[in-house]
Motif scaffolding. Structure first.
Motif, mmCIF file in Angstrom:
data_model
loop_
_atom_site.group_PDB
_atom_site.id
_atom_site.type_symbol
_atom_site.label_atom_id
_atom_site.label_comp_id
_atom_site.label_asym_id
_atom_site.label_seq_id
_atom_site.Cartn_x
_atom_site.Cartn_y
_atom_site.Cartn_z
ATOM 1 N N GLU A 141 -5.662 31.841 -20.169
ATOM 2 C CA GLU A 141 -5.381 30.159 -19.763
ATOM 3 C C GLU A 141 -6.441 29.461 -20.283
ATOM 4 N N GLY A 142 -6.941 30.330 -21.482
ATOM 5 C CA GLY A 142 -7.654 29.406 -22.758
ATOM 6 C C GLY A 142 -9.931 30.276 -22.722
ATOM 7 N N ALA A 143 -9.929 31.393 -21.401
ATOM 8 C CA ALA A 143 -11.709 31.081 -20.823
ATOM 9 C C ALA A 143 -11.757 32.276 -22.364
ATOM 10 N N ASP A 144 -13.605 32.099 -22.416
ATOM 11 C CA ASP A 144 -13.950 32.740 -22.679
ATOM 12 C C ASP A 144 -14.434 34.242 -21.239
ATOM 13 N N VAL A 145 -14.604 35.021 -21.494
ATOM 14 C CA VAL A 145 -14.414 35.931 -20.804
ATOM 15 C C VAL A 145 -15.562 36.826 -20.796
ATOM 16 N N ALA A 146 -16.693 37.223 -20.033
ATOM 17 C CA ALA A 146 -17.987 38.876 -19.968
ATOM 18 C C ALA A 146 -17.371 39.044 -19.461
ATOM 19 N N VAL A 147 -17.207 40.456 -18.631
ATOM 20 C CA VAL A 147 -17.040 41.504 -17.901
ATOM 21 C C VAL A 147 -18.640 42.314 -17.556
ATOM 22 N N THR A 148 -18.739 42.540 -16.685
ATOM 23 C CA THR A 148 -19.805 43.775 -16.718
ATOM 24 C C THR A 148 -19.232 44.790 -15.738
ATOM 25 N N TYR A 149 -19.713 46.219 -16.237
ATOM 26 C CA TYR A 149 -20.008 47.420 -15.961
ATOM 27 C C TYR A 149 -20.491 48.550 -15.122
ATOM 28 N N VAL A 150 -20.675 49.256 -14.909
ATOM 29 C CA VAL A 150 -21.580 49.925 -14.821
ATOM 30 C C VAL A 150 -21.194 51.417 -15.397
ATOM 31 N N ASP A 151 -20.547 52.109 -15.163
ATOM 32 C CA ASP A 151 -20.383 53.764 -15.694
ATOM 33 C C ASP A 151 -19.283 53.223 -17.485
ATOM 34 N N VAL B 165 -23.139 42.917 -0.984
ATOM 35 C CA VAL B 165 -23.985 41.166 -0.351
ATOM 36 C C VAL B 165 -25.055 40.551 -0.994
ATOM 37 N N ARG B 166 -25.742 41.521 -1.613
ATOM 38 C CA ARG B 166 -27.457 40.727 -1.994
ATOM 39 C C ARG B 166 -26.423 40.327 -3.423
ATOM 40 N N GLY B 167 -26.160 41.716 -4.085
ATOM 41 C CA GLY B 167 -25.525 41.100 -5.260
ATOM 42 C C GLY B 167 -24.878 39.840 -6.034
ATOM 43 N N VAL B 168 -24.097 39.853 -4.814
ATOM 44 C CA VAL B 168 -23.195 38.151 -5.217
ATOM 45 C C VAL B 168 -23.488 37.382 -4.825
ATOM 46 N N PHE B 169 -25.502 37.697 -3.889
ATOM 47 C CA PHE B 169 -25.958 36.322 -3.971
ATOM 48 C C PHE B 169 -26.551 35.826 -4.733
ATOM 49 N N LEU B 170 -27.575 36.917 -5.442
ATOM 50 C CA LEU B 170 -27.754 36.849 -6.434
ATOM 51 C C LEU B 170 -27.512 36.283 -7.687
ATOM 52 N N ALA B 171 -26.241 36.920 -8.079
ATOM 53 C CA ALA B 171 -25.249 36.210 -8.934
ATOM 54 C C ALA B 171 -25.173 34.934 -8.870
ATOM 55 N N SER B 172 -24.340 34.326 -7.560
ATOM 56 C CA SER B 172 -23.701 33.304 -7.618
ATOM 57 C C SER B 172 -25.314 32.339 -7.417
ATOM 58 N N ASP C 183 -25.338 47.211 -13.256
ATOM 59 C CA ASP C 183 -25.958 47.224 -12.200
ATOM 60 C C ASP C 183 -25.394 46.010 -10.743
ATOM 61 N N ALA C 184 -24.499 45.888 -10.204
ATOM 62 C CA ALA C 184 -24.814 44.570 -9.270
ATOM 63 C C ALA C 184 -26.237 45.180 -8.114
ATOM 64 N N ALA C 185 -26.018 46.390 -7.536
ATOM 65 C CA ALA C 185 -27.545 46.925 -6.229
ATOM 66 C C ALA C 185 -28.557 46.960 -6.969
ATOM 67 N N ASP C 186 -28.720 46.331 -8.209
ATOM 68 C CA ASP C 186 -30.350 45.601 -9.113
ATOM 69 C C ASP C 186 -30.667 44.348 -8.334
ATOM 70 N N ALA C 187 -31.497 44.071 -8.363
ATOM 71 C CA ALA C 187 -31.407 42.740 -7.721
ATOM 72 C C ALA C 187 -31.342 41.841 -9.624
ATOM 73 N N ASP C 188 -32.700 42.605 -10.303
ATOM 74 C CA ASP C 188 -32.592 42.073 -11.397
ATOM 75 C C ASP C 188 -31.017 42.242 -12.575
ATOM 76 N N GLU C 189 -30.577 43.503 -12.400
ATOM 77 C CA GLU C 189 -29.053 43.220 -13.368
ATOM 78 C C GLU C 189 -28.935 42.064 -12.358
ATOM 79 N N ALA C 190 -28.167 42.101 -11.305
ATOM 80 C CA ALA C 190 -27.585 41.582 -11.107
ATOM 81 C C ALA C 190 -27.072 39.675 -11.199
ATOM 82 N N ALA C 191 -28.431 39.190 -11.393
ATOM 83 C CA ALA C 191 -28.749 37.749 -11.673
ATOM 84 C C ALA C 191 -28.592 37.753 -13.659
ATOM 85 N N GLY C 192 -29.481 39.141 -13.581
ATOM 86 C CA GLY C 192 -29.614 39.259 -15.301
ATOM 87 C C GLY C 192 -28.158 39.203 -15.830
ATOM 88 N N ALA C 193 -26.983 39.765 -14.878
ATOM 89 C CA ALA C 193 -26.059 39.838 -16.077
ATOM 90 C C ALA C 193 -25.010 37.887 -16.403
#
Length: 264
Positions: free
Chosen positions: A49-59, A136-143, A84-94
Motif C-alpha cells: 500500500e506504499g508504506a515503509d516498514v520496520a519490524v521487530t523480532y526476538v529470536d 499489556v505493558r509492552g503494548v501500552f509502552l509502545a503505543s 523484546d516486548a517483555a522488556d519495558a525499555d525495549e518495548a518503547a525503544g523499538a
C-alpha cells in the motif's frame, strides 16, 4: 500447559494480496513481532500500500530479514529491529529506533504477543508476569511512545483475540485476560488521541493458519468447527483488515472480528 505467539507462521507469502493501492504512500509503519505469521503478512500488505516498514523480532532474526528483503523488493524501505516486548525499555525503544530508521512513524501495529494456556491452578506467578508484560505493558509502552511521534493521521492498531468475545472452553484464562485489557486500552487511546487526529482500533483474529497453530494440526478440526465458515483464516485475511484501518480516518475505538464467525 502450552504457549504460543501471535507472530508465528511457516512462511512469507504475498501472492494472495492485491496490487499496490498506494493508500499509504509516504507513510512509515512499525509492526511488532513482524517476522512471521500475521506480523509478516501485515508488513508486506502495508508495503504494497506504499508504506515503509520496520519490524521487530526476538529470536527470529533470519525470518525478520526475509521480511525486510520482501518489503524492499516491493520498492519500500525496511528495517528489522530486535526488541523484546517483555522488556519495558525495549518495548518503547523499538518505536524510537523505527523513527530513527524511517524518519517518521504513522502506523503502529501492536502484533507481538504470547499465550500461556493451561488450567487455572497450573499457571504460575511468572507466567502471569510475563504474559502481562508482553501483551499489556509492552503494548501500552509502545503505543505511548508512538503517540509522542505521530502527527495527525496516525494509526494505532492492536491485535486482540476472538477469545475476548467468546471463550469456547477452559485453559485460556490468563491469555484472554491479557487481551481483554487491550480492548479497554484501545478505547481509551481513541478518546485521548482523537483530538489530534490519531485513531486506535483493535482486531480480533480467530483461528489463523500459522506455524504454531497450523490448519492441519491436531487441534485444528475442533477449532475450525467453532467458526461459522468451518475453516481457519489466513494471515493475509487479517492483514487486509489491518491495512484498511491504517488508511481509515473516521474509524476509532472499535473492535473488528476477523474470526470466521467464531463469536457468532
Amino acid at each position: 500447559m502450552t504457549s504460543h505467539s501471535a507472530d508465528n507462521s511457516a512462511h512469507i507469502s504475498d501472492n494472495t494480496l492485491p496490487g499496490p493501492g498506494g493508500t499509504l504512500l509516504g507513510k512509515a509503519a512499525l509492526v511488532t513481532g513482524g517476522s512471521r505469521g500475521i506480523g509478516a503478512a501485515t508488513a508486506l500488505r502495508l508495503a504494497r500500500e506504499g508504506a515503509d516498514v520496520a519490524v521487530t523480532y526476538v529470536d527470529g532474526k533470519e525470518a525478520a530479514e526475509d521480511v525486510v528483503r520482501a518489503v524492499r523488493a516491493l520498492g519500500r524501505r525496511a528495517v528489522a529491529l530486535r526488541a523484546d516486548a517483555a522488556d519495558a525499555d525495549e518495548a518503547a525503544g523499538a518505536v524510537t529506533a523505527a523513527v530513527r530508521s524511517l524518519g517518521r512513524l504513522d502506523v503502529l501495529v501492536n502484533n507481538a504477543g504470547i499465550g500461556v494456556l493451561g488450567p487455572l491452578d497450573a499457571l504460575t506467578v511468572s507466567d502471569v508476569d510475563r504474559v502481562l508484560a508482553v501483551n499489556v505493558r509492552g503494548v501500552f509502552l509502545a503505543s505511548r511512545a508512538a503517540a509522542a511521534h505521530m502527527r495527525e493521521g496516525g494509526r494505532i492498531i492492536t491485535l486482540g483475540t476472538c477469545m475476548t468475545q467468546r471463550v469456547p472452553g477452559p485453559g485460556g484464562t490468563l491469555y484472554t485476560m491479557s487481551k481483554a485489557a487491550l480492548v479497554g486500552l484501545t478505547k481509551a487511546l481513541a478518546r485521548e488521541l482523537g483530538g489530534r487526529g490519531i485513531t486506535a482500533n483493535i482486531v480480533h483474529p480467530g483461528p489463523i493458519d500459522t506455524g504454531m497453530n497450523p490448519a492441519d494440526g491436531p487441534h485444528a478440526p475442533a477449532q475450525a468447527a467453532m467458526t461459522a465458515v468451518g475453516r481457519f483464516g489466513t494471515a493475509d485475511e487479517v492483514a487486509a483488515t489491518i491495512a484498511h484501518l491504517a488508511g481509515a480516518a473516521y474509524v476509532t475505538g472499535a473492535e473488528f472480528a476477523v474470526d470466521g464467525g467464531h463469536a457468532a
